[in-house]
Every structure is written in structure tokens, then in C-alpha cells.
Design a protein around this motif. Structure first.
Motif, PDB file in Angstrom:
ATOM      1  N   GLY A 141       0.830  -1.234  -0.004  1.00 45.85           N
ATOM      2  CA  GLY A 141       0.018  -0.031   0.089  1.00 45.85           C
ATOM      3  C   GLY A 141       0.918   1.205   0.017  1.00 45.85           C
ATOM      4  O   GLY A 141       2.051   1.139   0.136  1.00 45.85           O
ATOM      5  N   SER A 189      -1.049   7.479  -0.309  1.00 45.80           N
ATOM      6  CA  SER A 189      -2.158   7.912  -0.689  1.00 45.80           C
ATOM      7  C   SER A 189      -2.406   7.250  -2.064  1.00 45.80           C
ATOM      8  O   SER A 189      -1.319   6.565  -2.564  1.00 45.80           O
ATOM      9  CB  SER A 189      -2.375   9.600  -0.957  1.00 45.80           C
ATOM     10  OG  SER A 189      -3.386   9.967  -1.425  1.00 45.80           O
ATOM     11  N   LYS A 226      -9.119   5.753  -5.754  1.00 45.89           N
ATOM     12  CA  LYS A 226     -10.462   5.275  -5.164  1.00 45.89           C
ATOM     13  C   LYS A 226     -10.356   3.880  -5.434  1.00 45.89           C
ATOM     14  O   LYS A 226     -11.185   2.996  -4.776  1.00 45.89           O
ATOM     15  CB  LYS A 226     -11.575   5.828  -5.761  1.00 45.89           C
ATOM     16  CG  LYS A 226     -11.809   7.407  -5.362  1.00 45.89           C
ATOM     17  CD  LYS A 226     -12.162   7.593  -4.008  1.00 45.89           C
ATOM     18  CE  LYS A 226     -12.462   9.209  -3.894  1.00 45.89           C
ATOM     19  NZ  LYS A 226     -12.755   9.399  -2.366  1.00 45.89           N
ATOM     20  N   TYR A 282      -5.608   1.002  -5.215  1.00 46.96           N
ATOM     21  CA  TYR A 282      -4.813   1.599  -4.330  1.00 46.96           C
ATOM     22  C   TYR A 282      -3.579   0.711  -3.846  1.00 46.96           C
ATOM     23  O   TYR A 282      -2.578   1.125  -3.623  1.00 46.96           O
ATOM     24  CB  TYR A 282      -5.770   1.838  -2.847  1.00 46.96           C
ATOM     25  CG  TYR A 282      -5.102   2.736  -1.870  1.00 46.96           C
ATOM     26  CD1 TYR A 282      -5.308   4.073  -1.890  1.00 46.96           C
ATOM     27  CD2 TYR A 282      -4.025   2.240  -1.241  1.00 46.96           C
ATOM     28  CE1 TYR A 282      -4.701   4.931  -1.001  1.00 46.96           C
ATOM     29  CE2 TYR A 282      -3.572   3.188  -0.052  1.00 46.96           C
ATOM     30  CZ  TYR A 282      -3.789   4.578  -0.068  1.00 46.96           C
ATOM     31  OH  TYR A 282      -3.305   5.244   0.938  1.00 46.96           O
ATOM     32  N   LYS A 289     -10.305  -0.791  -2.989  1.00 44.67           N
ATOM     33  CA  LYS A 289     -11.079   0.342  -2.953  1.00 44.67           C
ATOM     34  C   LYS A 289     -10.594   1.291  -1.533  1.00 44.67           C
ATOM     35  O   LYS A 289     -10.017   0.749  -0.803  1.00 44.67           O
ATOM     36  CB  LYS A 289     -12.650   0.121  -2.600  1.00 44.67           C
ATOM     37  CG  LYS A 289     -13.134  -0.571  -3.776  1.00 44.67           C
ATOM     38  CD  LYS A 289     -14.819  -1.084  -3.435  1.00 44.67           C
ATOM     39  CE  LYS A 289     -15.284  -1.331  -4.882  1.00 44.67           C
ATOM     40  NZ  LYS A 289     -16.865  -1.783  -4.806  1.00 44.67           N
ATOM     41  N   TYR A 290     -10.644   2.461  -2.081  1.00 46.88           N
ATOM     42  CA  TYR A 290     -10.278   3.506  -0.940  1.00 46.88           C
ATOM     43  C   TYR A 290     -11.479   4.738  -0.776  1.00 46.88           C
ATOM     44  O   TYR A 290     -11.796   5.109  -1.509  1.00 46.88           O
ATOM     45  CB  TYR A 290      -9.078   3.955  -1.512  1.00 46.88           C
ATOM     46  CG  TYR A 290      -8.567   5.425  -0.780  1.00 46.88           C
ATOM     47  CD1 TYR A 290      -8.169   5.398   0.795  1.00 46.88           C
ATOM     48  CD2 TYR A 290      -7.999   6.399  -1.332  1.00 46.88           C
ATOM     49  CE1 TYR A 290      -7.716   6.272   1.391  1.00 46.88           C
ATOM     50  CE2 TYR A 290      -7.510   7.340  -0.771  1.00 46.88           C
ATOM     51  CZ  TYR A 290      -7.378   7.451   0.321  1.00 46.88           C
ATOM     52  OH  TYR A 290      -6.837   8.595   1.184  1.00 46.88           O
ATOM     53  N   GLU A 304      -5.916   7.392   5.031  1.00 52.93           N
ATOM     54  CA  GLU A 304      -4.797   6.616   4.260  1.00 52.93           C
ATOM     55  C   GLU A 304      -4.957   4.985   4.569  1.00 52.93           C
ATOM     56  O   GLU A 304      -5.704   4.702   5.365  1.00 52.93           O
ATOM     57  CB  GLU A 304      -3.514   6.907   4.478  1.00 52.93           C
ATOM     58  CG  GLU A 304      -3.040   6.681   5.787  1.00 52.93           C
ATOM     59  CD  GLU A 304      -1.798   7.351   6.547  1.00 52.93           C
ATOM     60  OE1 GLU A 304      -1.502   8.761   5.811  1.00 52.93           O
ATOM     61  OE2 GLU A 304      -1.206   7.100   7.360  1.00 52.93           O
ATOM     62  N   ILE A 305      -4.405   4.251   3.639  1.00 53.38           N
ATOM     63  CA  ILE A 305      -4.293   2.793   3.899  1.00 53.38           C
ATOM     64  C   ILE A 305      -2.987   2.470   4.306  1.00 53.38           C
ATOM     65  O   ILE A 305      -1.971   2.601   3.330  1.00 53.38           O
ATOM     66  CB  ILE A 305      -4.877   2.151   2.742  1.00 53.38           C
ATOM     67  CG1 ILE A 305      -6.300   2.389   2.492  1.00 53.38           C
ATOM     68  CG2 ILE A 305      -4.643   0.612   2.950  1.00 53.38           C
ATOM     69  CD1 ILE A 305      -6.920   2.021   1.165  1.00 53.38           C
ATOM     70  N   ASP A 334      -8.619   0.681   5.975  1.00 55.40           N
ATOM     71  CA  ASP A 334      -9.044   2.183   5.515  1.00 55.40           C
ATOM     72  C   ASP A 334      -9.242   3.097   6.578  1.00 55.40           C
ATOM     73  O   ASP A 334     -10.237   2.978   7.502  1.00 55.40           O
ATOM     74  CB  ASP A 334     -10.330   1.960   4.486  1.00 55.40           C
ATOM     75  CG  ASP A 334     -10.345   3.184   3.582  1.00 55.40           C
ATOM     76  OD1 ASP A 334      -9.894   4.263   4.001  1.00 55.40           O
ATOM     77  OD2 ASP A 334     -11.198   3.024   2.556  1.00 55.40           O
TER      78      ASP A 334
END
Length: 345
Positions: free
Chosen positions: A163, A166, A169, A172, A195-196, A201-202, A218
Motif C-alpha cells: 500500500g 495515498s 479510489k 490503491y 477500494k479506498y 490513508e491505507i 482504510d
């Protein structure tokens, strides 16, 4: 944990949903069994390497996050036994077992190096650098943060799921299949997925090798679930934990109690607690919230392997502010889960 998995008889846990207001009394904070020696800058994420010859000599691998950061190895008494310094903001770390390198089965740690946009690989337990991947090439948003590894139980193929600070959508996360080239570990992108929400952030990513799932946090939204095998596609399977967190959804750890059962532990970072979900059905909702002594915990890891008298049912490791990691005897966590389930029965 990865590959080496022993199953412990599960507690009787009923699929009861506990709302954010339903568990008003979560008890005293658990005290760690061991606190590691301090690193130089800022601990972020741990992994656990099980010593195949003597599990009591297993080690904790952890990152020290800074522009002049490092990767540390601790024994189960929390003593620093080895370190790699001079890394450019190492963020997260994960491990896998048995990569074929130069004709030898090699256990490896994968570390995101944020300022160089790389994932670096180190052999275990000696932490010798054995390769790297440049990640998110061609993207505006790179800055790798979260990482987890996946070993396909059927094929033995190893993958890295990374990951970043940033991203878009959708897409990611990127997944890389590892291979050997000229005696070093490298990898190629095999899929872009995930998906984001766009809320923060992830970072935290965890893989359940046996059940074949990827989970990722998420941060102000919830936990997403996908298949780990790229051949099974990029369909989102589940989002859980929504409404269960004070703010950030953070570190994820998976504790098996049998082939199909167990617990998923997720850091409720600003509450200094960990939310517990059923591994076999996280959609049932939170079954417990465990208060810990860690402060603002980002990363965590757990194993169910008997590591000796201090940790006969395994150890739960969590990063804490103060440049340390906390090691908890799993039995402390188990007791609190049982208490929470009884309280709601």
C-alpha cells in the motif's frame, strides 16, 4: 503469522455483535509481559519469525521509521540482537517462509522503504539484504507504507501486497509475484486492486494464507476483505468494523484457533484498544474490545505457536509510542475475549 501454524482449541465464542456503546466496561489495561529496548526514532510495525529449531528462540522484527531509520531484531526478552541501519523511512514489515533463493529455502522479511519507493528483502534470521523491488512505478502517488506477504498454499508462489501514503479510489494496492533474478529477489506486478474511501490513508495490510484472504485498514472507514489469490479476481468481499473505532482503523493481526476459526485483532488507535472479530465470520461484528498499555498503536502481529514458558499459547506484539514494542502473553488476550463474550451472553 506465516506458514508455521499450530492450532489451539478454540474458546466457545458466540457470534454476538457488540456496538460501540454496548461494551461500556472494557476493564483494566493489559500490562505487557515484555517491553523491548528502545529504537532510535519511532517504532512502527512488527513481524514475528518462528525459529524452526527452537521456537523459544524466535525473534521479533520491527521497523524504526525515520529518514535515517532501521530494521531491528529483538529476542523474546525484548533485547536488540541485530539491526540494519541507514534505511530511508522504513515503514512496515512482514515475513514469509521458504523462498527458493540460490537453490536454498530462505525465510525472508519484506520492508517498505518509503523515501526510495522500494520494497527491500532481507533473509532471516541474519537480516542480510537479498533483493528489492521498485514499487508503484509510473504513479503520481507512490510512497510505500503498508506491506504484507502471501504464500499460495497450493502453488507455493510468494507475493508482496503493498500500500502507499495515498492513491486512487480503486487500485490503491498493488500485488507483486516474487522471483529470483541473478541471485536476488525481485518481483513483477500481477494486479492492482483495492477500494479506498479517500478519508485518510491505507497502511495496515494482513494476509490469512490458510483461508486465502487479504485484509486492510482504510483508516477512518473500516476494514476491507479481498481474495489473496490474484486468479480469484478483484471483487471486494466485505467491509467490517464501521462505527467500531474512535478514529483511525490501524494494525491488523490474525490468530488461528483451528484451520478455519480464530480472531482478527484490529487496532483502535486513538482509544488504545484492540477490537476483536471472528476470523471465520468478521461480518458478525466486534466480539470484544481489549484495552492495552500501548499508546497510539500503529502496527501489530500475533502467533499461536508455543514460544516457551512466557508465551505458551503464543505472543501478541504491538507497537507503542515511546520507541518500543509491547509483547503480551496471548493468554491475557484470550481471557479478556472470554470475559467479554460471557458479559454479553
Amino acid at each position: 503469522m506465516k506458514k508455521i501454524t499450530y492450532y489451539i482449541t478454540a474458546l466457545t465464542v458466540f457470534p454476538l455483535v457488540i456496538s460501540c456503546t454496548g461494551q461500556k466496561q472494557i476493564g483494566q489495561k493489559l500490562k505487557p509481559t515484555v517491553i523491548t529496548e528502545t529504537v532510535v526514532h519511532d517504532t512502527d510495525d512488527p513481524a514475528i519469525w518462528i525459529n524452526p529449531a527452537d521456537a523459544s528462540k524466535s525473534i521479533i522484527i520491527g521497523t524504526d521509521k525515520d529518514t535515517d531509520g532501521g530494521l531491528y531484531a529483538f529476542d523474546l526478552n525484548g533485547k536488540i540482537i541485530h539491526k540494519v541501519l541507514g534505511l530511508k523511512r522504513p515503514n512496515n514489515v512482514d515475513i514469509e517462509y521458504g523462498f527458493s533463493l540460490n537453490g536454498k529455502k530462505t525465510d525472508i522479511a519484506a520492508v517498505t522503504e518509503r523515501e526510495t519507493n522500494k520494497v527491500k528483502f532481507y533473509s532471516l534470521p541474519e537480516l542480510k539484504e537479498v533483493g528489492e523491488i521498485s514499487v508503484f512505478e509510473g504513479e503520481t502517488e507512490r510512497g510505500p507504507m503498508g506491506i504484507s506477504m502471501y504464500k499460495n498454499p497450493q502453488t507455493g508462489d510468494l507475493f508482496v501486497i503493498a500500500g502507499r501514503k495515498s492513491g486512487p479510489k480503486d487500485g490503491y494496492l498493488w500485488q507483486y509475484k516474487l522471483s529470483e533474478k541473478n541471485g536476488s529477489i525481485t518481483g513483477e506486478v500481477v494486479r492492482k486492486f483495492g477500494k479506498y474511501s479517500g478519508l485518510k490513508e491505507i497502511e495496515s495490510i494482513a494476509v490469512d494464507d490458510e483461508k486465502g484472504y487479504i485484509y486492510y485498514s482504510d483508516e477512518q472507514f473500516g476494514v476491507h476483505q479481498y481474495y489473496a489469490d490474484p486468479a480469484k479476481g478483484n471483487e471486494e468481499l466485505l467491509v467490517f468494523g464501521q462505527g467500531d473505532f474512535k478514529s483511525d482503523v490501524e494494525g491488523i493481526s490474525i490468530y488461528p484457533t483451528s484451520e478455519n476459526t480464530g480472531y482478527i485483532l484490529v487496532s483502535n488507535q486513538q482509544n488504545d484498544t484492540f477490537n476483536i472479530y471472528l476470523r471465520e465470520d468478521p461480518a458478525k461484528g466486534r466480539i470484544a474490545e481489549i484495552p492495552v498499555s500501548t499508546i497510539e498503536s500503529d502496527g501489530s502481529e500475533v502467533t499461536n505457536v508455543n514460544l516457551g514458558p512466557k508465551f505458551p499459547k503464543g505472543v501478541f506484539v504491538a507497537m507503542s509510542n515511546g520507541r518500543v514494542f509491547h509483547l503480551y502473553d496471548w493468554r491475557l488476550i484470550e481471557d479478556r475475549i472470554q470475559e467479554a463474550v460471557k458479559a454479553t451472553n
